[in-house]
Design an enzyme around this catalytic site. Sequence first.
Site, PDB file in Angstrom:
ATOM      1  N   ARG A  68      -8.177   4.009  17.523  1.00 49.14           N
ATOM      2  CA  ARG A  68      -6.726   3.949  17.745  1.00 49.14           C
ATOM      3  C   ARG A  68      -5.978   4.690  16.641  1.00 49.14           C
ATOM      4  NH1 ARG A  68      -3.341   0.197  15.688  1.00 49.14           N
ATOM      5  NH2 ARG A  68      -1.254   0.429  16.541  1.00 49.14           N
ATOM      6  N   ASP A  77       9.826  -5.629  -5.627  1.00 50.28           N
ATOM      7  CA  ASP A  77       8.962  -6.391  -4.721  1.00 50.28           C
ATOM      8  C   ASP A  77       9.192  -7.874  -5.020  1.00 50.28           C
ATOM      9  OD1 ASP A  77       6.200  -5.272  -3.056  1.00 50.28           O
ATOM     10  OD2 ASP A  77       6.517  -7.426  -3.241  1.00 50.28           O
ATOM     11  N   TYR A  85       6.746  -9.105  15.266  1.00 49.48           N
ATOM     12  CA  TYR A  85       6.886  -8.068  14.227  1.00 49.48           C
ATOM     13  C   TYR A  85       7.532  -6.795  14.804  1.00 49.48           C
ATOM     14  CZ  TYR A  85       5.120  -4.235  11.279  1.00 49.48           C
ATOM     15  OH  TYR A  85       5.000  -3.102  10.511  1.00 49.48           O
ATOM     16  N   SER A 112       8.098   0.859  12.720  1.00 52.09           N
ATOM     17  CA  SER A 112       6.662   0.871  13.046  1.00 52.09           C
ATOM     18  C   SER A 112       6.399   1.293  14.481  1.00 52.09           C
ATOM     19  CB  SER A 112       6.124  -0.545  12.829  1.00 52.09           C
ATOM     20  OG  SER A 112       4.845  -0.700  13.395  1.00 52.09           O
ATOM     21  N   GLY A 144       0.822  -1.230   0.000  1.00 55.04           N
ATOM     22  CA  GLY A 144       0.000   0.000   0.000  1.00 55.04           C
ATOM     23  C   GLY A 144       0.845   1.265   0.000  1.00 55.04           C
ATOM     24  N   GLY A 157      10.093  -3.053   2.282  1.00 59.41           N
ATOM     25  CA  GLY A 157       9.891  -4.487   2.043  1.00 59.41           C
ATOM     26  C   GLY A 157       9.919  -5.299   3.324  1.00 59.41           C
ATOM     27  N   GLY A 158       9.449  -6.531   3.219  1.00 58.13           N
ATOM     28  CA  GLY A 158       9.393  -7.427   4.376  1.00 58.13           C
ATOM     29  C   GLY A 158       7.954  -7.677   4.766  1.00 58.13           C
TER      30      GLY A 158
HETATM   31  C1  15L Z   1       1.931  -1.508  11.174  1.00 55.53           C
HETATM   32  O1  15L Z   1       3.110  -1.463  11.462  1.00 55.53           O
HETATM   33  C2  15L Z   1       1.452  -2.332  10.051  1.00 55.53           C
HETATM   34  O2  15L Z   1       2.372  -2.416   8.998  1.00 55.53           O
HETATM   35  C3  15L Z   1       0.104  -1.899   9.538  1.00 55.53           C
HETATM   36  O3  15L Z   1      -0.411  -2.917   8.738  1.00 55.53           O
HETATM   37  C4  15L Z   1      -0.853  -1.565  10.678  1.00 55.53           C
HETATM   38  O4  15L Z   1      -1.113  -2.718  11.440  1.00 55.53           O
HETATM   39  C5  15L Z   1      -0.227  -0.497  11.540  1.00 55.53           C
HETATM   40  O5  15L Z   1       1.034  -0.893  12.002  1.00 55.53           O
HETATM   41  C6  15L Z   1      -1.098  -0.100  12.729  1.00 55.53           C
HETATM   42  O6  15L Z   1      -0.637  -0.157  13.874  1.00 55.53           O
HETATM   43  O7  15L Z   1      -2.234   0.306  12.494  1.00 55.53           O
END
Ligand code: 15L
Length: 268
Positions: free
Chosen positions: A172, A32, A134, A109, A12, A70-71
């Site tokens: 959230r 990709d 993750y 993330s 995305g 990626g990943g």
């Molecule tokens: C992320 O790190 C994910 O890649 C995404 O798919 C969502 O889950 C996002 O966090 C989130 O916390 O909303």
Amino acid sequence: MKRVLITGAGGGIGRSLRDTLRGVYPVLRLSDRITLPPAREGEEVDRTELSDMAAVEGMVADVDGIIHLGGISGENEWPVILDGNIIGLYNVFEAGRRAGVKRIVFATSNHAVGFYPRAETIDHRVVPRPDSRYGVSKAFGEALASLYSDKHGIGVLCTRIGNFGTKPIDKRRLSIWISPRDYTQLVRIGLEHPDIRYEIVYGVSKNQRSWYDNSNAERLGYRPQDDSEPYAGAVLAAEAGQSADPIAEHYQGGTFCAAEYTAKTPRP
Ligand code: 15L
């Protein structure tokens, strides 16, 4: 930056950046593990499995900067995370170093710090509190990025992305949403700001309900345009009356924290 590589270009965020960065740099190389739509003018298309070092070396050849998306982008079994986000990530940084890559923007993330309570405002200096395998892989990525910056001089911007999309999709996400144009701005800072050695910033818009002190991004010139607040009424109305898991509600990582949770007493 002459040639910029986007890994995970079929996801995305990758598909969005393919459009918003079109024409910004002379060549965008899009990679990709899945087949991508054919290259347009100013684009190169590549197909690479990140766990395959020889293939990754080909992917990064002649590249000045990398946007590493990626990943694996969510929770999964350990072997899957290991392959995509540990081995794959290492391969990208190490092959990048060998190829003389100057800059890497890393898509880390909010889940690297997901076990901070929602009641707390956190900045880029907090220690990791991953909420999932993750999230651990993203904390690993931030650490590896730090090593490659300190030891090899690669400039790295770690963008702790909240939730990327055209609008926030639940309560959230009102606190962690980032719009495509704001993420594009952040990525460009990562590739173009002259002074970046190693920085962590939050990949979020200027949400009034934010859980982050994003002053490090602001210091680097980030001026987000979007705020989740105009969507709040509709989002909250859609969730009214729904029961929420108390662990998911307490922590910033939400359901990532509640999944597989077995602790008898929650850590504050
Ligand atoms: C992320 O790190 C994910 O890649 C995404 O798919 C969502 O889950 C996002 O966090 C989130 O916390 O909303």
